[in-house]
Motif scaffolding. Sequence first.
Motif, PDB file in Angstrom:
ATOM      1  N   ASN A 128      -4.714 -11.043   5.510  1.00 35.67           N
ATOM      2  CA  ASN A 128      -5.605  -9.892   5.557  1.00 35.67           C
ATOM      3  C   ASN A 128      -6.436  -9.898   4.273  1.00 35.67           C
TER       4      ASN A 128
ATOM      5  N   GLU B 156     -13.936  -4.789   9.994  1.00 35.81           N
ATOM      6  CA  GLU B 156     -14.246  -3.358   9.884  1.00 35.81           C
ATOM      7  C   GLU B 156     -14.949  -3.066   8.564  1.00 35.81           C
TER       8      GLU B 156
ATOM      9  N   VAL C 126     -15.564  -0.444   5.597  1.00 38.21           N
ATOM     10  CA  VAL C 126     -15.180   0.771   4.892  1.00 38.21           C
ATOM     11  C   VAL C 126     -16.315   1.073   3.922  1.00 38.21           C
TER      12      VAL C 126
ATOM     13  N   ASP D 168      -6.401   3.433  -0.481  1.00 40.59           N
ATOM     14  CA  ASP D 168      -6.068   3.662   0.927  1.00 40.59           C
ATOM     15  C   ASP D 168      -6.399   2.439   1.770  1.00 40.59           C
ATOM     16  N   THR D 169      -7.536   1.803   1.482  1.00 32.49           N
ATOM     17  CA  THR D 169      -7.934   0.604   2.238  1.00 32.49           C
ATOM     18  C   THR D 169      -6.954  -0.535   2.009  1.00 32.49           C
TER      19      THR D 169
ATOM     20  N   ARG E 114      -3.798  -0.384   1.223  1.00 31.00           N
ATOM     21  CA  ARG E 114      -2.493  -0.113   1.853  1.00 31.00           C
ATOM     22  C   ARG E 114      -2.590  -0.078   3.373  1.00 31.00           C
ATOM     23  N   ARG E 115      -3.606   0.606   3.885  1.00 31.51           N
ATOM     24  CA  ARG E 115      -3.712   0.801   5.339  1.00 31.51           C
ATOM     25  C   ARG E 115      -3.892  -0.518   6.066  1.00 31.51           C
ATOM     26  N   HIS E 116      -4.624  -1.441   5.444  1.00 30.53           N
ATOM     27  CA  HIS E 116      -4.878  -2.729   6.092  1.00 30.53           C
ATOM     28  C   HIS E 116      -3.931  -3.823   5.601  1.00 30.53           C
ATOM     29  N   ARG E 117      -2.974  -3.445   4.771  1.00 27.25           N
ATOM     30  CA  ARG E 117      -1.973  -4.394   4.270  1.00 27.25           C
ATOM     31  C   ARG E 117      -2.651  -5.654   3.716  1.00 27.25           C
TER      32      ARG E 117
ATOM     33  N   ALA F 123      -1.044  -1.213  -5.389  1.00 23.77           N
ATOM     34  CA  ALA F 123      -0.776  -1.489  -3.970  1.00 23.77           C
ATOM     35  C   ALA F 123       0.015  -2.782  -3.767  1.00 23.77           C
TER      36      ALA F 123
END
Length: 324
Positions: A2, A45, A47, A59-60, A62-65, A106
Amino acid sequence: MNVLVVGGAGYIGSHMCKCLSEAGHAVVVLDNLATGHRAAVQWGELVEASLGDVAAVGDTLRRHRIDVVMHFAASSLVGESMSDPYKYYANNVCATLALLQAMREAGVSQFVFSSTAAVFGEPQAELIDETHPCQPINPYGNSKLAVERMLDDAARAYGLRATALRYFNAAGACDSGLIGESHEPESHLIPRLLRRAAGEALDVQIFGTDYPTRDGTCVRDYVHVCDLADAHLLALEYSRAQPGFHTFNLGNGTGFTVLEVLAAAQSVVGRPLDIPRGPRRAGDPATLVASSRKARERLGWRPRRADIRRIVADAWAWHQKPAF
């Protein structure tokens, strides 16, 4: 993996997203669209956020690992950096520090950085390799070098795996025609010539015809943007296996004069371009060419689109019908 591509709506960043996606990686783009283009984000995606928005960046991640961050989000106009250095230190250094701190929080420990030949300053050798002294002559180069030193320190202190790729003149476009070079203002020679050929009223001229080169004009090392993306992909794999901080210079190793670029542009567009000659521009060295031996030996990188006519032709295909 990722991969978060910071500045992925820009010229080189968008080509990187395409390259990553084709290689099977999951792509997320973080861009504030200050100079990038929403239409260029076609792989992954988007952001929409600035690096200074620590909450959004964290947040990005962590959310997208996210496993690795690739950084292309720099202010990069040398002249502007001279008149507004605070902007360059704020965006290129302070915002990058905020990103690195968010990555550490993160648990993201791999970083690929888009650097520049501007870290070297005035050339002291015909071919510039990684041992060349780093003595920038403008705030843009200073800001990039500051980040490189920060990455070296972070690698030693925190175990960050970081690679900085210093390239010279990115040019060309992918052959899909979906993305290409679109800057405002445009300062690069090849797009300025081609936009003039496409009918724009750009003031283009050749600065200096009395340099100690084969035809009297400056020599520069032009690298196809897709070859640069390939190098970044190899650097991503390299830093997974090699701890620490690493630097690589990226260039064709063969420079082209301004008149040779003009000749290639005239050949590609099929007509002469009336480009006036003027005096030398202050601060322009006669020759700037990279030695990419280290990248070739350690990364296995080989530029596959090194011919100047190929570079110009791919750019021309974009400029005839730009999508943004």
